[in-house]
Each structure stands twice: as C-alpha cells, then as structure tokens.
Design an enzyme around this catalytic site. Structure first.
Site, PDB file in Angstrom:
ATOM      1  N   GLY A  61       0.831  -1.203   0.000  1.00  0.00           N
ATOM      2  CA  GLY A  61       0.000   0.000   0.000  1.00  0.00           C
ATOM      3  C   GLY A  61       0.855   1.238   0.000  1.00  0.00           C
ATOM      4  O   GLY A  61       2.041   1.207   0.335  1.00  0.00           O
ATOM      5  N   SER A  62       0.248   2.323  -0.397  1.00  0.00           N
ATOM      6  CA  SER A  62       0.969   3.589  -0.289  1.00  0.00           C
ATOM      7  C   SER A  62      -0.049   4.694  -0.122  1.00  0.00           C
ATOM      8  O   SER A  62      -1.214   4.557  -0.514  1.00  0.00           O
ATOM      9  CB  SER A  62       1.815   3.824  -1.540  1.00  0.00           C
ATOM     10  OG  SER A  62       0.974   3.878  -2.652  1.00  0.00           O
ATOM     11  N   GLY A  63       0.389   5.760   0.505  1.00  0.00           N
ATOM     12  CA  GLY A  63      -0.470   6.917   0.691  1.00  0.00           C
ATOM     13  C   GLY A  63       0.319   8.138   0.305  1.00  0.00           C
ATOM     14  O   GLY A  63       1.374   8.039  -0.336  1.00  0.00           O
ATOM     15  N   ALA A  64      -0.172   9.314   0.729  1.00  0.00           N
ATOM     16  CA  ALA A  64       0.504  10.548   0.369  1.00  0.00           C
ATOM     17  C   ALA A  64       1.864  10.641   1.069  1.00  0.00           C
ATOM     18  O   ALA A  64       2.760  11.334   0.597  1.00  0.00           O
ATOM     19  CB  ALA A  64      -0.373  11.728   0.740  1.00  0.00           C
ATOM     20  N   VAL A 104       4.027   1.162   2.234  1.00  0.00           N
ATOM     21  CA  VAL A 104       3.920   0.084   3.214  1.00  0.00           C
ATOM     22  C   VAL A 104       4.228  -1.247   2.522  1.00  0.00           C
ATOM     23  O   VAL A 104       3.754  -1.493   1.411  1.00  0.00           O
ATOM     24  CB  VAL A 104       2.495   0.049   3.819  1.00  0.00           C
ATOM     25  CG1 VAL A 104       2.374  -1.049   4.868  1.00  0.00           C
ATOM     26  CG2 VAL A 104       2.136   1.393   4.432  1.00  0.00           C
ATOM     27  N   LYS A 122       5.912   0.450   7.484  1.00  0.00           N
ATOM     28  CA  LYS A 122       5.585   1.701   6.794  1.00  0.00           C
ATOM     29  C   LYS A 122       6.827   2.578   6.761  1.00  0.00           C
ATOM     30  O   LYS A 122       7.406   2.865   7.810  1.00  0.00           O
ATOM     31  CB  LYS A 122       4.445   2.408   7.534  1.00  0.00           C
ATOM     32  CG  LYS A 122       4.138   3.802   6.999  1.00  0.00           C
ATOM     33  CD  LYS A 122       2.864   4.340   7.597  1.00  0.00           C
ATOM     34  CE  LYS A 122       2.648   5.801   7.304  1.00  0.00           C
ATOM     35  NZ  LYS A 122       1.348   6.276   7.758  1.00  0.00           N
ATOM     36  N   ASP A 143      -8.215  11.976  10.079  1.00  0.00           N
ATOM     37  CA  ASP A 143      -8.029  11.520   8.699  1.00  0.00           C
ATOM     38  C   ASP A 143      -8.719  10.172   8.504  1.00  0.00           C
ATOM     39  O   ASP A 143      -8.200   9.283   7.830  1.00  0.00           O
ATOM     40  CB  ASP A 143      -6.526  11.415   8.400  1.00  0.00           C
ATOM     41  CG  ASP A 143      -6.219  11.410   6.905  1.00  0.00           C
ATOM     42  OD1 ASP A 143      -7.130  11.722   6.112  1.00  0.00           O
ATOM     43  OD2 ASP A 143      -5.077  11.082   6.537  1.00  0.00           O
TER      44      ASP A 143
END
Ligand SMILES: Nc1ncnc2c1ncn2[C@@H]1O[C@H](COP(=O)(O)OP(=O)(O)OP(=O)(O)O)[C@@H](O)[C@H]1O
Length: 462
Positions: free
Chosen positions: A40-43, A47, A62, A159
């Site tokens: 996974g990845s976010g801003a 991960v 992460k 969030d």
C-alpha cells in the site's frame, strides 16, 4: 497461459522486486526483517509486507521517506510514533518497532506494525454485492470503540476514511494512519494555518470525509471532525458509494450544500475565509437533507438499512450536524438507540495512558528543528530499547501477576503479558536470579512470576 504473457509477468515481477529492494533498504534492520511485497501507499508513506526473520512473524513496515525534510513530514511522523507507541487497543493498529536509516534527503523512518490483511475500502468495493448489514454494524461498533479510546483522551484522528481502517479475515477492524492525529485541547494558530494549507491543497483524497469545520475553515477543530467522518464511512458501507464525493474544495463545499442544505447562520458567521462565506451565502440549495434518499442503495432493493428505521436516520442526522458542538459525541453515539440495537454491549474499556496525551500535547507548536530533534530522540529511544534488551542495561520490576515467563531452551527467555497478549513488549527477557515459579517445561508457560526484574523496553515501562 500463453508464453508471451508469462514472460511479461516475469518482467513485471522482477520490476516489482527491484522497486521493493529500492524502497525498503533496511540497513541494520535487514538482519531482523525481510520485505516480501509492497502492499500500500499513501501521500506520505509506502507500506510493505515483511517477515520478522527470527520468528517468521508477518509484519507491515511503513516507510516515511525523508521524514526530517519538512515540518509537515516531521510532525506527521512524530505524531504517529507518539500516538501508537504506548497504545494497546484491539481496534487500533499495533506498533511493534521503529527504526531509521539515512536517506538522501534526511532520515527515513520505518514503523513496524502488525500486518493486517485488508482495508475497509477494499472490503466495501471488492464485491459486487453491498456489505451485509451484520458486518456493517460489526465494523461500525469497532470503529466507535477505537474512537472512544482516543476521544476520551482528547485525541482526534482527523483523517478517518475506509482505507485507513484495516480489517482482518476474522472481522477485526483497527484504525491506522495517525499522521494527522492531534491533541485537540491545544490548538495553535500557527500550526492550524500550516495544516489548513495542507488540507486545502494536497490532501484531496480525504475530501469526501472532511468535516465542515475543516472545509469552511472554522476556528475550532475538535474530536467532532471524526464523528462527521464516521457518518461518511457508515453511509459508504450502506450505499457502496461515497456519500459526499467532492473532488475539489469548492466542489466539496457545493456538494455539502446540495446534499445537506445550508449551514445555520451562526456557523456561516464564524467562517474565517470571506470567499468561502460568499460561496455558501450565494449558493441556492434545498432546505434539508432527505436521508432516506441519501442512504438509499439500489442493490439492496427493499432490504434497506436506513429506510423507515427512525433510529438509524436519527443517528445519521446527528453525525451530520454542521455545528460541531451539536454533533453527536462518541459517548452519545455509543448510547444512541441505533447503536444499542445493532452493536453488542461492551464492557467499559481502560483509559488511554496519560503519557500518550502528554506526548501529543508536546508535538504541536514546535519549530521544524525541534520537531526533528524530538523525532530523532523518539526513534532513537526505541532503537536503544532494542539495544538495551540485548545488552541488559534497562531493568524494571515485573510485578503484575498476569505477566509470565517461558523459555525454549533455558537460555533464551521470553516474558509476556498474558492478558493483553503482547509478548513482544518484554521480549528476550533474561532473569537476574532464578524465579521461584511452578516449574517449567520447554515452551510452556511457567506460571505467574512476580517481584523479579526483567528487561523491558523503556518505552513500554510502567
Ligand atoms: N499494518 C498494516 N497492515 C496492512 N496494510 C497496511 C498497514 N498499515 C497500512 N497499510 C496499508 O497501506 C496504506 C497506506 O498506509 P497509510 O495510510 O498509513 O499511509 P499514508 O501515506 O499516511 O496515507 P494517507 O495518504 O492516507 O495519509 C493503507 O491504506 C493500508 O491499506
């Protein structure tokens, strides 16, 4: 499979592996963890799934790349470390370890967590059929439970969205991603402005869950922002659609006005930004939200969760109050007739440790330099913890009877907390003198031990 496709897949796999090796250069920690695949990845973070080589235990790592480079990144990282390091709650993701490496643009921080199998976003959209009502209520109950623990300590997550709610195959839900979490009694103007800028520009992905006080730039943000997001998440589980799917800040504001009607005048009067106030005043929208229509899901047919259920509609209405002071609080939500009807009653839960609150208070109002200093200290203290455990510097009394000790070979001792099922907290304990226990036998539990001194990570010490 045609040979061409097979060859192509091999190339893709090779590329993925190289990307993983590039993203997760763990340096010293490579002795402890082996990255398996990107998950996974976010801003802010990427991960990966990894394995703890000594135990074969699956973890998620992460990486916050160049965490020290900007105040926003440093603050986010520090917040996440500080919320998670002392928290032990069944509905909040578990932090197991922290370490850092030196990257080209400052330090990279790695947070090691228990691996979760999925997130609520995938669960909602991974199937053609809408989520079963039973699971919706299970997830909602666990989300509220995790939030209660945080909100009682005045910590707002800020969030919340389905992809930040991790879910295991057994249906356990854990709240993750605490980079925006804040101790809400201690708001600071300077910091709010910096954050406001971030909210308005970069973090467009969270728009559909954003409470009006963040969107309209109202002076006060409290734990109520999370309750608005709970409403959005609940609605999304029911309808299998984002309830308020704006794609830009003005678009999101108009979406709220169209769907929910106008905010009360006293809320409009508090808006700090003239342009936003004017947009709201000039916009023609209907008077009141039609919750029966908003929460309607075609695929459910007549089997609607909300339609005709007065307590459900009332619960939703109370979550979507424009005025944050009128919005239902977490304690009120848990007592609401809808929740009482659909969520199994739960025992009172223990309180979030005071030190989490204290640590979170410290994070706000710091300069970039101080943020980096504290972040380095916190990461270092966790690193030291592991070194201390190995070198035997840190001794703390083990007094609780629910803590136990066992061994695999009479040399390698492991202590753990039976009740909370957290072995790693006091892993690799070595005894100072032979404990008077009920006798021991290979891998079995030895019985209760108390009054002895064990090596415990300093950040878990009571
Ligand atoms: N412990 C975990 N187990 C499994 N998957 C995880 C875990 N932690 C995070 N993930 C996955 O990785 C994704 C990115 O993680 P996270 O949300 O913490 O990153 P972020 O950059 O802070 O995201 P955002 O853009 O939301 O701020 C999540 O959506 C989730 O699906």
């Amino acid at each position: 499979m045609p040979a061409k496709k097979e060859g192509f897949n091999r190339v893709l796999d090779g590329l993925k592996k190289r990307q993983l090796q590039h993203d997760f250069k763990l340096e010293r920690a490579a002795e402890t963890y082996e990255p398996i695949q990107n998950i996974g990845s976010g801003a802010f973070g990427i991960v990966c799934e990894a394995v703890e080589t000594s135990s074969d235990y699956k973890v998620a790592i992460k990486k916050v790349a160049h965490a020290s480079a900007t105040p926003t990144l440093a603050r986010r990282t520090l917040r996440e470390i500080r919320v998670l390091r002392y928290i032990d709650h069944p509905n909040i993701v578990t932090l197991r370890d922290i370490f850092r490496t030196q990257g080209p643009l400052g330090i990279d921080v790695f947070l090691v967590m228990d691996l979760m199998q999925n997130n609520l976003h995938h669960i909602i959209y991974g199937n053609e059929e809408p989520l079963d009502e039973y699971y919706i209520n299970q997830f909602l109950g666990q989300l509220l439970r995790g939030l209660e623990y945080l909100h009682v300590a005045s910590i707002a997550h800020r969030d919340l969205k389905p992809s930040n709610l991790l879910v295991n195959q057994d249906g356990t839900l854990r709240i993750a991603d605490f980079g925006m979490a804040k101790f809400t009694d201690n708001s600071s103007k300077k910091h709010d402005d910096e954050e406001h800028c971030y909210y308005m520009t970069q973090h467009v992905a969270t728009l559909p869950y954003r409470a009006p006080e963040l969107l309209f730039v109202l002076p006060e943000h409290s734990t109520a922002v999370d309750m608005w997001a709970v409403g959005c998440i609940f609605g999304e589980m029911v309808t299998r659609n984002e309830l308020l799917p704006g794609r830009s800040v003005p678009g999101q504001i108009k979406m709220l006005l169209t769907m929910l009607g106008h905010p009360p005048q006293h809320v409009i009067d508090e808006i700090r930004c003239d342009r936003t106030r004017k947009v709201i005043q000039d916009y023609r929208s209907k008077a009141d939200a039609e919750w029966d229509d908003i929460m309607y899901c075609k695929a459910r047919g007549d089997n609607q969760i909300v339609r005709g259920h007065c307590d459900t509609i009332d619960f939703v209405k109370q979550l979507f109050q424009y005025d944050a002071t009128k919005r239902i609080s977490i304690q009120e939500a848990l007592k609401h007739p809808y929740i009482q009807r659909v969520v199994e009653p739960m025992d009172a839960q223990k309180k979030c440790p005071f030190r989490v609150k204290r640590d979170m208070m410290q994070v706000e109002d710091l300069s970039h330099q101080d943020l980096v200093k504290l972040m380095m200290q916190d990461v270092r203290s966790a690193e030291n913890t592991y070194n201390e455990m190995r070198s035997g510097v840190c001794f703390l009394p083990l007094t609780h009877t629910n803590q136990f000790l066992f061994t695999t070979d009479y040399n390698n001792w492991i202590a753990g907390d039976f009740q909370r099922e957290r072995k790693y907290e006091i892993e690799n304990a070595k005894y100072e003198r032979a404990p008077q226990t009920n006798g021991f036998n290979g891998e079995q539990q030895l019985g209760h031990v108390s009054g002895y001194k064990w090596r415990i990570p300093s950040y878990c010490a009571a």
